[in-house]
Design an enzyme around this catalytic site. Structure first.
Site, PDB file in Angstrom:
ATOM      1  N   LYS A  28       2.259   4.489   1.535  1.00 18.01           N
ATOM      2  CA  LYS A  28       1.635   5.935   0.786  1.00 18.01           C
ATOM      3  C   LYS A  28       2.507   7.281  -0.366  1.00 18.01           C
ATOM      4  O   LYS A  28       1.338   6.776  -1.341  1.00 18.01           O
ATOM      5  CB  LYS A  28       0.512   6.262   2.056  1.00 18.01           C
ATOM      6  CG  LYS A  28      -0.510   7.200   1.140  1.00 18.01           C
ATOM      7  CD  LYS A  28      -1.682   7.291   2.287  1.00 18.01           C
ATOM      8  CE  LYS A  28      -3.006   8.147   1.465  1.00 18.01           C
ATOM      9  NZ  LYS A  28      -3.846   8.689   2.125  1.00 18.01           N
ATOM     10  N   PHE A  34      -1.102   7.123  12.588  1.00 17.35           N
ATOM     11  CA  PHE A  34      -2.578   6.230  13.116  1.00 17.35           C
ATOM     12  C   PHE A  34      -2.331   5.021  11.308  1.00 17.35           C
ATOM     13  O   PHE A  34      -2.140   5.592  10.553  1.00 17.35           O
ATOM     14  CB  PHE A  34      -3.507   7.209  12.211  1.00 17.35           C
ATOM     15  CG  PHE A  34      -4.656   7.358  12.392  1.00 17.35           C
ATOM     16  CD1 PHE A  34      -5.201   6.730  13.515  1.00 17.35           C
ATOM     17  CD2 PHE A  34      -5.448   7.137  10.629  1.00 17.35           C
ATOM     18  CE1 PHE A  34      -6.599   5.327  13.463  1.00 17.35           C
ATOM     19  CE2 PHE A  34      -6.189   6.108  10.804  1.00 17.35           C
ATOM     20  CZ  PHE A  34      -7.430   5.613  12.264  1.00 17.35           C
ATOM     21  N   GLN A  35      -3.382   3.894  12.095  1.00 27.83           N
ATOM     22  CA  GLN A  35      -3.013   2.855  11.137  1.00 27.83           C
ATOM     23  C   GLN A  35      -1.819   2.192  10.500  1.00 27.83           C
ATOM     24  O   GLN A  35      -1.454   1.485   9.796  1.00 27.83           O
ATOM     25  CB  GLN A  35      -4.364   2.704  10.254  1.00 27.83           C
ATOM     26  CG  GLN A  35      -5.136   3.424  11.495  1.00 27.83           C
ATOM     27  CD  GLN A  35      -6.631   2.717  10.011  1.00 27.83           C
ATOM     28  OE1 GLN A  35      -5.972   2.646   8.938  1.00 27.83           O
ATOM     29  NE2 GLN A  35      -7.264   1.969  10.423  1.00 27.83           N
ATOM     30  N   MET A  90     -14.062 -31.439  17.698  1.00 27.93           N
ATOM     31  CA  MET A  90     -12.788 -32.295  17.957  1.00 27.93           C
ATOM     32  C   MET A  90     -12.872 -31.676  19.298  1.00 27.93           C
ATOM     33  O   MET A  90     -11.999 -32.615  20.203  1.00 27.93           O
ATOM     34  CB  MET A  90     -11.803 -31.353  17.017  1.00 27.93           C
ATOM     35  CG  MET A  90     -10.210 -32.470  16.956  1.00 27.93           C
ATOM     36  SD  MET A  90     -10.475 -34.170  16.407  1.00 27.93           S
ATOM     37  CE  MET A  90     -10.624 -34.526  14.762  1.00 27.93           C
ATOM     38  N   GLU A 113     -10.818  -9.061   5.855  1.00 28.41           N
ATOM     39  CA  GLU A 113      -9.457  -9.053   5.133  1.00 28.41           C
ATOM     40  C   GLU A 113      -8.820 -10.616   5.633  1.00 28.41           C
ATOM     41  O   GLU A 113      -8.334 -11.237   4.711  1.00 28.41           O
ATOM     42  CB  GLU A 113      -8.043  -8.289   6.174  1.00 28.41           C
ATOM     43  CG  GLU A 113      -8.210  -6.913   5.151  1.00 28.41           C
ATOM     44  CD  GLU A 113      -9.534  -5.947   6.641  1.00 28.41           C
ATOM     45  OE1 GLU A 113      -9.038  -4.740   6.074  1.00 28.41           O
ATOM     46  OE2 GLU A 113      -9.791  -6.219   7.605  1.00 28.41           O
TER      47      GLU A 113
END
Length: 615
Positions: A190, A140-141, A506, A78
């Site tokens: 959802k 969940f999630q 760096m 993602e």
């Protein structure tokens, strides 16, 4: 896919001037919430999105298959989707779009959202959320992505009612693309996605209190013109807002009219051509000596679309001590935030810059102009005495700066250059000649390692006819190189130059300079010569590229650079990765050490310019 002007549609109705997209009219039709999301994207003019499906966003992925307009690119992470949307937005000027599921899918977008927020990149992130009736139960999630993202977005929407989807989508694109651009989150439950609703277009936009000022105050513009006309040491200090405003052409005319020196920040590279004699280059921590000197010694900073970032100012209280400040910006919160403005101007540079030119011309016609030839004599001495350069590495390996120069020579100003973060980013800003806006992409404000490859992917999708170079470090490259699979499968032929010094370059430079060369956890072992002369590569970037379906090349000798780049330039049907094995000891110069005055800039280790020589 630019925001439309008020116009009449085929049905004769007036299109809201705030409506992003082509402004078509759609009669009411029964759909699901998910279908409404896809239909909204189509009516907003979206053609490309980047994302990964998951449970909470799955209902929306089903109607996505039926869209003839919206091309979905399946990324491998993602974060890659978010950076790709950024790259797409940066090269096109349009809103980039990414999609993810709830929970970890959404939280993986936090970094690119924060990155887009810092660099004012127009982006809309669409995420799925658990069913509305279980929000707050640790389902969940489930993650409160609206709460998480609120500090790092222009706005975050939670949609629980399917009927609100067209309106929220239109508002999200308007917010992302207007005023100071930035990321907007649309989190859709959802349950809203699967619910029945009615879709029609256009919706009514209701954003009470959001009215960005675009027209600069005429009195302030006149006051600014007076300061410019009277100044003997003026400097144009140009930030990324110039590119966001699409005002580079207007600024080119103003700069030549005034005749003052121009410095372009890291985010503004290309806003004014590097080849122009008035351009002194990039200011700041790793800026040119002449650009830093111009700011420090000026009596007037004409600040357009910049924000007095600490990497530009150094120690703020010693920055440009004798200068008055004109500060023009679309975001009123930036004006006088770090440095007090003597003449603040709120508005769009697209409108302010030409108005400033008209006001200056009127004053010059009436009173003449101040002679700034002595100022130019002084700055030209700095420019000639302390040009950008680099030393040949003592270890016999390739100078990384030479690689970047050669890439630029082979690809030219029509190419797009996308850097990660670190030494290679600074060398890319210094040693590529930027001649046009939207030629240079990088993570400036947040400094996100892993930005380059996915952002280059998005840039290539947005500009398929241009050569796109991802100039990356071996550390950055290992954070998001899984997107090479996305590029190979979708025939997105980016070219990746890995500046491989086998270290976090760096960080290692700072350890060399400020930590007595105590290299704590900066060796990456991507190219190490072991006892007995065997070279150990973990990983082997050529083999890695080939495993991802790309062409893998390696360059270890200076005399081979041109040939290897030419080989990469000849391949346009798949991604190419070049492992440039460079000297570990090369450093970025000039440098202003953190926390000190810009006047203490070093053009090499422990070497500072002689400021007070007679001209």
């Amino acid at each position: 896919m630019l925001a439309s002007k008020a116009s009449s549609s085929a049905a004769g109705t007036t299109v809201d001037p705030r409506l992003y997209g082509p402004g078509r009219t759609v009669a009411p039709v029964e759909v699901t919430g998910s279908q409404s999301i896809i239909r909204s994207l189509e009516e907003l003019g979206v053609t490309d999105v980047f994302g990964i499906p998951g449970g909470a966003i799955l209902p929306t992925y089903d109607p996505l298959m039926d869209s003839d307009q919206v091309n979905h690119i399946l990324v491998r992470h993602e974060q890659g989707a978010g950076h790709a949307a950024q790259g797409y937005a940066m090269v096109t000027g349009e809103v980039g779009v990414c999609i993810a599921t709830s929970g970890p899918g959404a939280t993986n977008l936090v970094t690119p959202m924060a990155d887009a927020h810092m660099d004012s990149v127009p982006m809309v992130a669409i995420t799925g959320q658990v069913n509305a009736n279980v929000i707050g139960t640790d389902a969940f999630q489930e993650a409160d992505i609206v709460g998480i993202s609120t500090p790092i977005t222009k706005h975050s929407f939670l949609v629980t009612d399917a009927d609100q989807i067209p309106k929220v989508m239109a508002e999200a694109f308007h917010l992302a693309s207007t005023g100071r651009p930035g990321p907007v989150l649309v989190d859709v439950t959802k349950s809203a996605q699967v619910a029945k609703t009615t879709f029609s277009w256009p919706p009514k936009i209701e954003l009470n209190g959001y009215r960005p000022v675009t027209r600069g105050h005429s009195k302030q513009i006149r006051e600014a013109a007076k300061l410019i006309q009277a100044a003997s040491r003026p400097v144009f200090y140009i930030g990324g807002g110039m590119i966001k405003a699409n005002a580079s052409e207007e600024f080119h005319a103003l700069a030549e009219t005034v005749g003052a020196p121009v410095v372009t920040t890291l985010m503004a590279r290309g806003a004014f051509p590097d080849s122009h004699e008035q351009n002194l280059g990039m200011p700041g921590m790793h800026g040119t000596v002449s650009a830093v000197a111009a700011l420090q010694r000026s009596d007037l900073l004409i600040t357009l679309g910049a924000r007095f970032d600490d990497r530009v100012t150094g120690q703020l209280e010693t920055f440009a001590p004798d200068a008055k400040v004109i500060h023009a910006d679309i975001d009123p919160a930036e004006i006088s935030k770090n440095r007090a403005a003597d003449v603040p101007i709120v508005g769009s540079l697209k409108e302010i810059v030409p108005e400033l030119g008209f006001a200056f011309d009127a004053l010059v016609a009436k009173h003449g102009r101040t002679d700034i030839s002595g100022w130019w004599k002084q700055l030209n001495r700095f420019r000639e005495t302390y040009p950008l350069g680099y030393a040949t590495p003592e270890d016999g390996k390739i100078a990384p700066q030479q690689v970047i120069e050669k890439i630029n020579q082979a690809s030219g100003p029509e190419a797009v250059y996308v850097a990660g973060v670190g030494q290679h980013q600074m060398w890319s800003a210094q040693f590529v000649k930027y001649e046009r806006p939207r030629q240079w992409l990088n993570s400036g404000g947040l400094g996100t390692m892993g930005y380059s490859v996915p952002a280059a992917m998005g840039a290539q999708v947005g500009n398929p006819d241009r050569v796109v170079w991802a100039i990356d470090g071996d550390g950055c490259f290992q954070m998001t190189n899984q997107e090479l699979a996305t590029c190979a499968i979708n025939k997105i032929p980016i070219k990746v130059a890995v500046i491989n010094n086998s270290s976090l370059g760096m960080v290692r430079q700072w350890q060399t300079l400020f930590y007595e060369s105590r290299y704590s956890n900066t060796h990456l072992n991507t190219s190490v010569t072991a006892e007995g002369g065997e070279v150990v590569r973990i990983p082997d970037f050529v083999k890695l590229a080939e495993a991802y379906g790309c062409v893998g090349l390696r360059c270890e000798r200076p005399e081979d650079i041109d040939a290897v780049i030419a080989e990469a330039m000849a391949i346009n049907d798949r991604p190419v990765v070049i492992d440039f094995v460079v000297s570990r000891d090369s450093m970025v110069w000039p440098m202003v050490p953190a926390g000190v005055s810009n006047s203490d800039i070093q053009f090499a280790h422990n070497l500072t310019p002689q400021w007070d020589e007679e001209d």
